[in-house]
Design a protein around this motif. Structure first.
Motif: not given
Length: 526
Positions: A159, A162-163, A181, A185, A195-198, A269, A274, A276
């Motif tokens: 995670r 990904a960020c 993130p 996460s 999901d990944v919240d960024m 992604h 993920f 995102c």
């Protein structure tokens, strides 16, 4: 373990900073199907010491490689080639997503030690139920569920990577920017597969400005001015969204949702697998993540109870992955926190108590709202409450099955039921933006369904005859709660839902029938 105790006591910001730094030293490599782990690691070690690595499956095998030194990555990238344009032309954007290939095909005789793959998604609920049936108590069933669903160390690294990969794009325009993130996460309540919240953060830029204020002169950047903060956010996200869409390796289904209350870019992604959501810095969302992080770290029962209640809600169709009138996982989590504040003695402190423990560096006023609370976990006194987690589960259902939702709201600042300020069926005060109700979306039928399910579940746990059910090989304890209450149970339910209008009961039973079929498949989702 000692290591675990140590990681548990770090502040939220320390953990974040450490993981973001770790992600900067990390690459993601797509591997060939017949891979010798030893050969790959040998090859990579030529560029520097590898601190950790793992493999996972996601349309082929991938390796996440964390080097000890950031400059090892530069050394590795120097030796990486550009894909041939023979098949199709390429966008020459270079990132830390690489493909490892073997020049000569591996002969069958080559050592084929199977590679250990780290799971990146939770087991299906059916399999979980099977596992739960073999446990020896409801408490251990709850901890098994927690262990199966919580984010793993490997998944968290993925995670943050990904960020970090998105940050490589934003840096092209904003060299000081960070992509961090927030939400599930990082708040210790994330489930594998979520999901990944960024968000994109420029706050480090402001810190630099304050350093310059010594002496008789000042210097500042000339910057474009816009009529509103919102417009600036929309413009920035629009450009970053286009970049990801046009140049981002493995960024697909990019959607710019710029007119939402909180403008965002959604994308999938593929390399990490993920889904995102990228938005621009939202300090209050970070504070909520940190508050939950603190609660999750204070006592192991907190997370066991939250994961159990959320899994239960999903199986019975009380929560849903699409937005609507359902209770959200965030609201559900806050209901559990409120319930734990109300125990005697309390298991977690109220937000006002955490605010009293705050020192100068913990003081934060965001948009006129006081978001101050203690960040140092060691300043919070451990609870004297010794209730076991199975008792808490049963009491949770009992408490909300009989809660006066018509009159009362849940206030986590005070840890008290207070009169509802307005007539939403379910009113949970936003812990920071005190004039907002975080469960405003929930309608009356959904709330009544929740109450009926809570009563039904309290009843199932009370009549529990474990030995009898184990002899009959029937699901027992928590496993019995994770099976949709189908038609066989509806007659029994009628007796326990007296006092509700017949209309409500009819719609309730219909939705139960509808859900029992769907929800088991759905439950595998989030």
């Amino acid at each position: 373990t000692d290591a675990e105790v140590n990681t548990r006591k770090k502040t939220f910001t320390e953990v974040q900073t450490e993981r973001l730094e770790q992600a900067e030293r990390t690459v993601l490599i797509k591997c060939p199907p017949k891979l010798s782990e030893k050969k790959l690691l040998q090859y990579l070690s030529g560029h520097g010491n590898i601190r950790s690595h793992f493999f996972f499956e996601n349309r082929g095998i991938h390796a996440l490689i964390e080097f000890s030194e950031k400059n090892s990555i530069a050394s590795l990238l120097d030796a990486v080639g550009i894909p041939s344009a023979a098949e199709s032309p390429v966008v020459p954007f270079k990132s830390r997503l690489l493909t490892f290939m073997l020049k000569t095909p591996v002969s069958q005789a080559a050592e084929q030690t199977p590679i250990h793959l780290s799971p990146q998604s939770p087991i299906p609920v059916q399999e979980l139920i099977h596992k739960l049936c073999h446990a020896d108590s409801i408490s251990s069933q709850m901890y098994i569920l927690l262990n199966e669903f919580q984010l793993t160390e490997e998944n968290i690294k993925l995670r943050f990577l990904a960020c970090s990969l998105v940050r490589d794009f934003t840096r092209a325009y904003f060299p000081d920017s960070m992509v961090k993130p927030f939400g599930s996460s990082v708040n210790t309540f994330g489930k594998l597969g979520c999901d990944v919240d960024m968000f994109l953060d420029f706050h480090d830029v402001q810190k630099l400005a304050t350093k310059m204020k010594k002496g008789p002169f000042e210097m500042e950047y000339q910057m474009k001015r816009l009529p509103s903060e919102r417009l600036a956010t929309q413009k920035i996200l629009s450009v970053i969204g286009d970049c990801l869409d046009n140049f981002g390796p493995g960024c697909v289904s990019v959607q710019k949702i710029l007119n939402a209350r909180c403008p965002l870019v959604k994308f999938s992604h593929q390399p990490t697998g993920f889904q995102c959501d990228l938005s621009v810095s939202n300090s209050i969302a970070i504070k909520s993540s940190e508050l939950l992080y603190i609660y999750g770290c204070l006592d192991s029962r907190v997370r066991a109870l939250v994961f159990t209640v959320r899994c239960w809600a999903r199986v019975h169709g009380l929560t849903n992955s699409v937005p609507g009138n359902w209770i959200t996982n965030f609201s559900l989590t806050m209901m559990v926190m409120f319930f734990l504040q109300k125990r005697s003695p309390p298991i977690i402190p109220t937000l006002d108590q955490l605010k009293e423990l705050a020192d100068e560096k913990d003081k934060h006023i965001i948009g006129g709202y006081d978001c101050s609370f203690v960040s140092d976990l060691s300043k919070i006194k451990p609870t004297k409450n010794t209730e076991t987690v199975d008792v808490l589960l049963s009491e949770f259902f009992e408490y909300f099955g009989n809660f006066d939702f018509r009159r009362n709201s849940l206030n986590l600042r005070k840890g008290k039921e207070v009169n509802k300020p307005e007539s939403s069926p379910l009113y949970i005060w936003n812990p920071f933006e005190q004039d907002l109700n975080i469960s405003k979306n929930v309608n009356q039928p959904q709330l009544e369904k929740f109450v009926a399910m809570a009563r039904e579940s309290a009843w199932i746990l009370q009549k529990e005859e474990k030995t009898q059910q184990m002899i009959n090989k029937e699901p027992w304890g928590l496993a019995a709660l994770l099976i949709p209450f189908g038609k066989s149970n509806t007659s029994k339910m009628k007796n326990r839902t007296k006092g509700m209008g017949s209309e409500t009961i009819r719609s309730l039973l219909d939705s139960l029938r509808l859900n029992s079929a769907n929800s088991l498949q759905k439950a595998v989702g989030k």
